[in-house]
Write a protein that holds these residues in place. Structure first.
Motif, short mmCIF file in Angstrom:
data_model
loop_
_atom_site.label_atom_id
_atom_site.label_comp_id
_atom_site.label_asym_id
_atom_site.label_seq_id
_atom_site.Cartn_x
_atom_site.Cartn_y
_atom_site.Cartn_z
N LYS A 239 95.76 4.20 18.30
CA LYS A 239 95.56 4.75 19.65
C LYS A 239 95.56 6.29 19.60
O LYS A 239 94.77 6.95 20.28
CB LYS A 239 96.65 4.26 20.59
CG LYS A 239 96.48 4.73 22.04
CD LYS A 239 97.74 4.59 22.83
CE LYS A 239 98.75 5.63 22.48
NZ LYS A 239 98.37 7.01 22.88
N ASN A 259 90.05 -0.88 20.10
CA ASN A 259 89.92 -2.34 19.95
C ASN A 259 90.75 -2.84 18.76
O ASN A 259 91.34 -3.93 18.83
CB ASN A 259 88.45 -2.74 19.81
CG ASN A 259 87.76 -2.81 21.16
OD1 ASN A 259 88.33 -3.28 22.14
ND2 ASN A 259 86.52 -2.32 21.23
N LEU A 262 94.19 -2.92 20.06
CA LEU A 262 94.38 -4.04 21.00
C LEU A 262 94.65 -5.34 20.25
O LEU A 262 95.51 -6.13 20.64
CB LEU A 262 93.15 -4.18 21.89
CG LEU A 262 93.26 -5.18 23.05
CD1 LEU A 262 94.41 -4.82 23.99
CD2 LEU A 262 91.95 -5.22 23.83
N SER A 265 98.18 -5.16 19.06
CA SER A 265 99.15 -5.19 20.16
C SER A 265 99.31 -6.58 20.76
O SER A 265 100.34 -6.91 21.35
CB SER A 265 98.77 -4.20 21.26
OG SER A 265 97.67 -4.68 22.01
N ASN A 266 98.26 -7.43 20.63
CA ASN A 266 98.33 -8.79 21.17
C ASN A 266 99.45 -9.60 20.53
O ASN A 266 99.96 -10.56 21.12
CB ASN A 266 96.99 -9.51 20.97
CG ASN A 266 95.93 -9.01 21.94
OD1 ASN A 266 96.26 -8.49 23.01
ND2 ASN A 266 94.67 -9.13 21.56
N ASN A 274 100.07 -1.43 25.57
CA ASN A 274 98.89 -2.03 26.21
C ASN A 274 98.36 -1.15 27.34
O ASN A 274 97.15 -1.03 27.54
CB ASN A 274 99.22 -3.42 26.74
CG ASN A 274 99.32 -4.43 25.61
OD1 ASN A 274 98.80 -4.21 24.53
ND2 ASN A 274 100.01 -5.53 25.85
N ILE A 277 96.38 1.61 25.76
CA ILE A 277 95.11 1.10 25.20
C ILE A 277 94.11 0.83 26.32
O ILE A 277 92.93 1.22 26.24
CB ILE A 277 95.35 -0.17 24.35
CG1 ILE A 277 96.16 0.18 23.09
CG2 ILE A 277 94.02 -0.82 23.96
CD1 ILE A 277 96.64 -1.02 22.31
N PHE A 278 94.58 0.15 27.39
CA PHE A 278 93.69 -0.16 28.52
C PHE A 278 93.17 1.12 29.19
O PHE A 278 91.99 1.21 29.57
CB PHE A 278 94.40 -1.04 29.56
CG PHE A 278 94.74 -2.42 29.05
CD1 PHE A 278 93.96 -3.05 28.10
CD2 PHE A 278 95.86 -3.09 29.54
CE1 PHE A 278 94.28 -4.33 27.64
CE2 PHE A 278 96.19 -4.35 29.07
CZ PHE A 278 95.39 -4.98 28.12
N TYR A 297 88.88 -3.05 32.22
CA TYR A 297 90.04 -2.41 31.59
C TYR A 297 90.79 -1.48 32.55
O TYR A 297 92.01 -1.31 32.41
CB TYR A 297 89.62 -1.68 30.31
CG TYR A 297 89.33 -2.65 29.20
CD1 TYR A 297 90.37 -3.32 28.57
CD2 TYR A 297 88.02 -2.95 28.82
CE1 TYR A 297 90.12 -4.24 27.56
CE2 TYR A 297 87.76 -3.87 27.82
CZ TYR A 297 88.81 -4.52 27.20
OH TYR A 297 88.56 -5.44 26.21
N TYR A 301 94.68 -1.87 33.34
CA TYR A 301 95.55 -0.69 33.27
C TYR A 301 96.42 -0.58 34.52
O TYR A 301 97.65 -0.36 34.43
CB TYR A 301 94.70 0.56 33.10
CG TYR A 301 95.44 1.85 33.36
CD1 TYR A 301 96.45 2.29 32.50
CD2 TYR A 301 95.14 2.63 34.48
CE1 TYR A 301 97.15 3.47 32.75
CE2 TYR A 301 95.82 3.81 34.73
CZ TYR A 301 96.82 4.22 33.87
OH TYR A 301 97.51 5.39 34.12
#
Length: 381
Positions: A239, A259, A262, A265-266, A274, A277-278, A297, A301
């Motif tokens: 990030k 991506n 992401l 992070s999942n 998150n 990232i969003f 997104y 967010y």
């Protein structure tokens, strides 16, 4: 030949004593090993660490140090999940038992953690207070090879505070001092903190408009996190790199890095990660006119931002309640001292009055007696 008679009860007592101490040492060693192993998974598998911490607490029996370590482990895991309300709850449980422990290193660790949690809650004056106490205890500890980890953490948390409160030049100095101490340790938890420090150095270099050094530190943060398979820390590093790419107008590169972040992070479900990232994805999709993806997104967010604010509000409320309880306790103690002083002064004054009253009465009697003797002598004349 001299016969020595051994008391069977005495033999049983000695045997029981030795067996109990042996079992205590074994349990403590097992607890220590479990704690060290679980500490390596705080950022990669915090839910598993919470269960291990609960198991340590439940199986610790009368072993206070083990129980404290179990609570600290749970606190660290909740802290890595950004659930500061729960982290503070378990840290308070550990802190409540600390007076029963004689383990100086454990006390240092809890003081440092108090500083970390209060920094995360943005109560910086309280954080510095705990960090100062921890540093004082660290400097007094006689075995210097045992304090590199704690001193490194202490410096790095100070770096976080100085970055937010003062300026990045001071912060970078403390990050470097902390990293230097942690490199002497070379454990998984040490590398996780090094990754965090490098990530924050990268952010500082962004603020100082030095994109090259920012990228270097984000890459070093990623490598340190990858060494210990810390998915959330790898995601944060990606990030950070994406943020530099966005500033340089490399929006496609930024989207690719975000991506990647992401996907990582999942596996850990870090709300703050998150959110970032969003936010980054929505901004970069907007910059490349990808409207549908921007809407998706941006909506994610805003949803997660609301969840974080609710969580922070609860944590802050918990911290304020704790501070209020501390102030109430201090007020009660000070009030008790004042009442004690007043009562002592009152009774002291009362005794003094009684003493002088008795003395005056005695002197009056003596004076009356002397007068009567003088009168008697005058009559005889």
């Amino acid at each position: 030949m001299i016969k020595i008679k051994i008391n069977s009860n005495y033999f049983i007592f000695v045997y029981s004593f030795l067996l109990t101490n042996f079992l205590y040492c074994q349990n403590y060693k097992n607890c220590d090993n479990t704690f060290n192993v679980a500490s390596n998974e705080i950022y990669s598998n915090p839910d598993k660490v919470i269960k291990i911490g609960e198991s340590i607490v439940n199986e610790s029996g009368n072993n206070v140090d083990c129980k404290i370590k179990g609570y600290k482990l749970i606190c660290d895991a909740y802290s890595s999940k950004r659930n500061y309300e729960k982290a503070l709850e378990y840290l308070n449980k550990a802190n409540g038992l600390l007076r029963l422990s004689t383990n100086a290193l454990l006390k240092i660790a809890i003081l440092n953690k108090q500083g970390i949690i209060h920094h995360q809650l943005k109560i910086y004056d309280k954080a510095i207070q705990y960090l100062d106490q921890a540093e004082h205890a660290i400097m007094e500890y006689p075995i210097k090879d045992s304090i590199h980890n704690d001193l490194g953490k202490n410096f790095i948390v100070r770096g976080f505070i100085y970055k937010e409160e003062f300026n990045c030049d001071i912060a970078i100095n403390f990050f470097d001092r902390g990293i230097s101490e942690l490199l002497k340790v070379k454990t998984k938890p040490a590398y996780s903190i090094i990754s965090i420090a490098k990530y924050n150095k990268g952010n500082c270099y962004i603020l100082l408009s030095n994109n090259q050094l920012a990228i270097e530190n984000f890459n070093q943060s990623y490598l340190a996190a990858k060494m210990i398979d810390a998915k959330s820390l790898q995601a944060f590093a990606n990030k950070g790199i994406a943020q530099v790419y966005t500033l340089e107008g490399n929006y496609d590169g930024a989207i690719a890095k975000l991506n990647d972040a992401l996907l990582l992070s999942n596996e850990v479900q870090d709300l703050v990660l998150n959110q970032e990232i969003f936010k980054g994805l929505s901004e970069n999709y907007l910059a490349t006119s990808q409207w549908e993806k921007f809407k998706i997104y941006h909506s994610k967010y805003l949803t997660i931002q609301k969840l974080i604010k609710e969580s922070e509000r609860k944590s802050l409320s918990e911290s304020l309640d704790l501070k209020k309880a501390e102030l109430t306790k201090k007020l009660t103690e000070e009030t008790s001292k004042i009442y004690f002083y007043l009562l002592t002064s009152f009774f002291g004054l009362l005794l003094l009055v009684l003493f002088f009253s008795i003395l005056i009465k005695k002197k009056r009697k003596e004076l009356v007696l002397i007068k009567s003797k003088i009168n008697l002598l005058n009559e005889k004349k």
